[in-house]
Design a protein around this motif. Sequence first.
Motif, PDB file in Angstrom:
ATOM      1  N   ALA A 115      32.972  54.866 -12.997  1.00  0.00           N
ATOM      2  CA  ALA A 115      33.552  53.501 -13.110  1.00  0.00           C
ATOM      3  C   ALA A 115      34.111  53.064 -14.387  1.00  0.00           C
ATOM      4  O   ALA A 115      34.441  51.789 -14.702  1.00  0.00           O
ATOM      5  N   GLU A 167      36.245  34.438  -8.228  1.00  0.00           N
ATOM      6  CA  GLU A 167      36.805  33.437  -9.150  1.00  0.00           C
ATOM      7  C   GLU A 167      37.763  34.293 -10.322  1.00  0.00           C
ATOM      8  O   GLU A 167      38.867  33.890 -10.450  1.00  0.00           O
ATOM      9  N   ILE A 168      37.097  35.403 -10.724  1.00  0.00           N
ATOM     10  CA  ILE A 168      37.820  36.212 -11.771  1.00  0.00           C
ATOM     11  C   ILE A 168      39.023  36.738 -11.171  1.00  0.00           C
ATOM     12  O   ILE A 168      39.832  36.979 -11.711  1.00  0.00           O
ATOM     13  N   MET A 169      38.756  37.230 -10.007  1.00  0.00           N
ATOM     14  CA  MET A 169      40.279  37.849  -9.354  1.00  0.00           C
ATOM     15  C   MET A 169      40.973  36.843  -8.590  1.00  0.00           C
ATOM     16  O   MET A 169      42.004  37.576  -7.990  1.00  0.00           O
ATOM     17  N   GLN A 227      38.387  35.009 -19.546  1.00  0.00           N
ATOM     18  CA  GLN A 227      37.265  34.832 -18.569  1.00  0.00           C
ATOM     19  C   GLN A 227      36.099  35.268 -19.013  1.00  0.00           C
ATOM     20  O   GLN A 227      34.879  34.573 -18.718  1.00  0.00           O
ATOM     21  N   LEU A 278      29.406  44.462 -16.169  1.00  0.00           N
ATOM     22  CA  LEU A 278      29.803  43.720 -14.873  1.00  0.00           C
ATOM     23  C   LEU A 278      31.137  43.152 -15.060  1.00  0.00           C
ATOM     24  O   LEU A 278      31.974  43.350 -14.239  1.00  0.00           O
ATOM     25  N   ARG A 308      33.399  32.442 -18.740  1.00  0.00           N
ATOM     26  CA  ARG A 308      32.166  32.488 -17.588  1.00  0.00           C
ATOM     27  C   ARG A 308      30.824  33.299 -18.260  1.00  0.00           C
ATOM     28  O   ARG A 308      29.968  33.134 -17.422  1.00  0.00           O
ATOM     29  N   ARG A 346      40.406  47.095  -9.302  1.00  0.00           N
ATOM     30  CA  ARG A 346      39.041  46.336  -8.691  1.00  0.00           C
ATOM     31  C   ARG A 346      38.533  47.382  -7.656  1.00  0.00           C
ATOM     32  O   ARG A 346      38.342  46.856  -6.387  1.00  0.00           O
ATOM     33  N   ARG A 388      39.732  51.020 -11.967  1.00  0.00           N
ATOM     34  CA  ARG A 388      38.745  49.806 -12.391  1.00  0.00           C
ATOM     35  C   ARG A 388      39.804  48.712 -12.303  1.00  0.00           C
ATOM     36  O   ARG A 388      39.486  47.760 -11.959  1.00  0.00           O
ATOM     37  N   ARG A 389      41.104  48.841 -12.970  1.00  0.00           N
ATOM     38  CA  ARG A 389      42.021  47.662 -13.102  1.00  0.00           C
ATOM     39  C   ARG A 389      42.385  47.311 -11.739  1.00  0.00           C
ATOM     40  O   ARG A 389      42.793  46.044 -11.393  1.00  0.00           O
ATOM     41  N   ARG A 415      33.217  43.965 -17.090  1.00  0.00           N
ATOM     42  CA  ARG A 415      34.499  44.992 -17.082  1.00  0.00           C
ATOM     43  C   ARG A 415      34.647  45.659 -15.702  1.00  0.00           C
ATOM     44  O   ARG A 415      35.925  45.887 -15.583  1.00  0.00           O
ATOM     45  N   THR A 416      33.716  45.948 -14.992  1.00  0.00           N
ATOM     46  CA  THR A 416      33.979  46.495 -13.604  1.00  0.00           C
ATOM     47  C   THR A 416      35.106  45.329 -12.797  1.00  0.00           C
ATOM     48  O   THR A 416      35.502  45.885 -11.790  1.00  0.00           O
ATOM     49  N   TRP A 417      34.688  44.001 -13.136  1.00  0.00           N
ATOM     50  CA  TRP A 417      35.701  43.271 -12.463  1.00  0.00           C
ATOM     51  C   TRP A 417      37.092  42.979 -13.076  1.00  0.00           C
ATOM     52  O   TRP A 417      37.945  42.353 -12.548  1.00  0.00           O
ATOM     53  N   ASP A 418      37.005  43.753 -14.256  1.00  0.00           N
ATOM     54  CA  ASP A 418      38.548  43.594 -14.824  1.00  0.00           C
ATOM     55  C   ASP A 418      38.785  42.325 -15.564  1.00  0.00           C
ATOM     56  O   ASP A 418      39.999  41.673 -15.417  1.00  0.00           O
ATOM     57  N   ASP A 473      39.780  54.289 -15.124  1.00  0.00           N
ATOM     58  CA  ASP A 473      40.358  53.070 -15.560  1.00  0.00           C
ATOM     59  C   ASP A 473      41.393  52.374 -14.927  1.00  0.00           C
ATOM     60  O   ASP A 473      41.340  51.223 -14.635  1.00  0.00           O
ATOM     61  N   GLN A 511      25.476  42.690 -18.446  1.00  0.00           N
ATOM     62  CA  GLN A 511      26.258  41.524 -18.136  1.00  0.00           C
ATOM     63  C   GLN A 511      27.785  41.717 -18.487  1.00  0.00           C
ATOM     64  O   GLN A 511      28.875  41.398 -17.790  1.00  0.00           O
ATOM     65  N   TYR A 560      23.493  35.918 -13.037  1.00  0.00           N
ATOM     66  CA  TYR A 560      23.688  35.023 -14.395  1.00  0.00           C
ATOM     67  C   TYR A 560      22.753  33.571 -14.062  1.00  0.00           C
ATOM     68  O   TYR A 560      22.791  33.142 -12.933  1.00  0.00           O
ATOM     69  N   TYR A 619      29.732  47.235  -8.739  1.00  0.00           N
ATOM     70  CA  TYR A 619      28.615  47.929  -9.481  1.00  0.00           C
ATOM     71  C   TYR A 619      27.545  47.033  -9.039  1.00  0.00           C
ATOM     72  O   TYR A 619      27.276  45.858  -9.389  1.00  0.00           O
ATOM     73  N   ARG A 634      27.369  40.486  -4.008  1.00  0.00           N
ATOM     74  CA  ARG A 634      28.326  40.001  -5.084  1.00  0.00           C
ATOM     75  C   ARG A 634      29.144  41.236  -5.230  1.00  0.00           C
ATOM     76  O   ARG A 634      30.378  41.026  -5.257  1.00  0.00           O
ATOM     77  N   LEU A 637      31.444  34.578  -8.369  1.00  0.00           N
ATOM     78  CA  LEU A 637      32.002  34.823  -9.731  1.00  0.00           C
ATOM     79  C   LEU A 637      32.925  35.815  -9.888  1.00  0.00           C
ATOM     80  O   LEU A 637      33.993  35.723 -10.282  1.00  0.00           O
ATOM     81  N   PRO A 638      32.935  37.051  -9.211  1.00  0.00           N
ATOM     82  CA  PRO A 638      33.756  37.895  -9.291  1.00  0.00           C
ATOM     83  C   PRO A 638      35.315  37.646  -8.455  1.00  0.00           C
ATOM     84  O   PRO A 638      36.420  37.910  -8.730  1.00  0.00           O
TER      85      PRO A 638
END
Lengths: 264, 315
Positions: A61, A111-113, B225, B215, B229, A85, A82-83, B217-220, A79, B212, A97, A89, A156, A108-109
């Motif tokens: 990962a 949202e981030i993406m 953020q 996590l 977040r 996506r 990972r970038r 980091r795995t979502w880049d 890496d 936390q 959270y 994990y 998730r 949440l992921p």
Amino acid sequence: MMNAPIPQTVISARGVDLTFDTNDGSVHALRSVDLDIGKGEFVSFIGPSGCGKTTFLRVVAALETPTAGTVSVNGMTPDEARRARAYGYVFQAAGLYPWRTIGGNIALPLEIMGFDRAERTRRVREVMQLVELSGFEKKYPWQLSGGMQQRASIARALAFDAEILLMDEPFGALDEIVRDRLNEELLRLWAATGKTTLFVTHSIPEAVYLSTKIVVMSPRPGRITDVIDSPLPRERPLEIRDSPEFIEIAHRVREGLRAGHAEH
Amino acid sequence: MSRYGPLLLLVAALFALWYAAAVPMNIREALSAAERNGVVVEPATAIERRDANALGLVAANLAQIPAAWAQDRPRLPAPHQIVGELWQSVVMEEIEGQRGLLKSGSLSNRGLLLHVWITLSATALGFVIGTVAGVLLAVGIVHSRTMERSVMPWAIVSQTVPIVALAPMIVVVLYSVGLQGLLPKAIISAYLSFFPVVVGMVKGLRAPDAMQTDLMRTWDASGWQVLTRLRLPASMPYLFASLKIAVAAALVGAIVGELPVQGGGLGARMLAGSYYGQTAQIWAALLLAAALAAGLVAAIGGAQRLALRRMGGAA
Ligand SMILES: Nc1ncnc2c1ncn2[C@@H]1O[C@H](COP(=O)(O)OP(=O)(O)OP(=O)(O)O)[C@@H](O)[C@H]1O
Ligand SMILES: [Mg+2]
């Protein structure tokens, strides 16, 4: 082996070495690890505590960088993957959270993406159905049982449709009965999504029941001692655990674990 | 009742102690006043009484004890005198005073409410500036090694300088660049209140555990953020704990900032009271300041409960 046509390789590790330098000397966590994982495989990692299972997952990962050797994921470095996506994990603890609802955690992921709201809502609903948590969207993590939290954390990891699922003892803290149920569910999920899955466990039956491939590891230094391709069919009712094939593979895993130990 | 019982007992004991202490503190003035009114006291003249022991004077003039609780300018006013002063300067002044709320439509500068308001505005402004500065500094410190090394030592040094020495200088310097009134006091408030916010927020922003952040980091996730977040929500309990300290510090800063300028406020009232020997006025201002501090801390507590409830209630 029965599943003879080897599928397209997704993860390929060559001579991976990893040494942690700590204050009281260095720890050889992984030594010359070679492994190929095909698309859609379910690979379990089993071995005594400290043999480098978590470390290997973290290397894949890109949370850890190997000191030697290479890992490629779809022809990319970990890496880069990972970038892109590529990873969902799931950690040993659910790691939700506490200030977000279950739905909010799963979103949440997304949202981030940068998924838009409508798409987020759609996907959250879909994966919650998949892990049988529908109706718990507005609840907070502390209002759920440990098993439900773990299912939420799986949801998730599934929500953003990562190609590879990495699971580090996701059911380690749960009792046998809940674990059986979640194992069945996980298998169903895997069959439905066809995701390449790397799964760490301490339980031999769990490993044999779930996997198309079992990687047996041994510690100090952490290395692979046996790789077993499972001859079990993909369709697996819980009762399969009483079949002779199942018992035979379990036996071989146990032998592998024992051999790793005897070398010391 | 059983919950408040011990508290009431404690308050009663404090009042008893206070009344007891007020007698020897004020006995000399009481005897002098009685002597002027032709009452025979023991010893008879102020010169003889000067070197006498206060407790001895009380024992020799038991009849004058009530007078010790009723002096115009007592060294230690009795509780009922302070309550009287509070009533007079908070309520009666606005109702009966020429320039009071009732007759003029604005708060009287002889009453306390106007001064509470002046102090409160400086406190609020300083608190906001201090909190914003504290949070920004903490974010910088958490994200940059260089900032951690360069800012943190200065932040600590800044708090070791006694504010009473620093406040007049700040006021003078700001006055010379044309700033006066609310802002200099607010800056002194901010100076005292940013520090607990920095310390609490640095700890809070670092509260998320490795899993936390892994996590994220795995979502880049981007740094922004991760901050909005994960780090900021995780720091909320720390923030509110710091804010309670910061708001009390801001109040102290505003009061200290009012001492060198005669622009009103509770600090100015305390200073004026000590110029004119109006001890009851000092005590009244002091009590109001204490009540104000309690109210501000309680308000932060309320905000905290609201915020944490919105964040799931178990955070
Ligand atoms: N960040 C680190 N720094 C130093 N040593 C580490 C670190 N992470 C792991 N190790 C060491 O590397 C070895 C392998 O650890 P790893 O966590 O991969 O084991 P594991 O197989 O997952 O064990 P378990 O089954 O107990 O989870 C251990 O000896 C561990 O102490
Ligand atoms: Mg582990």
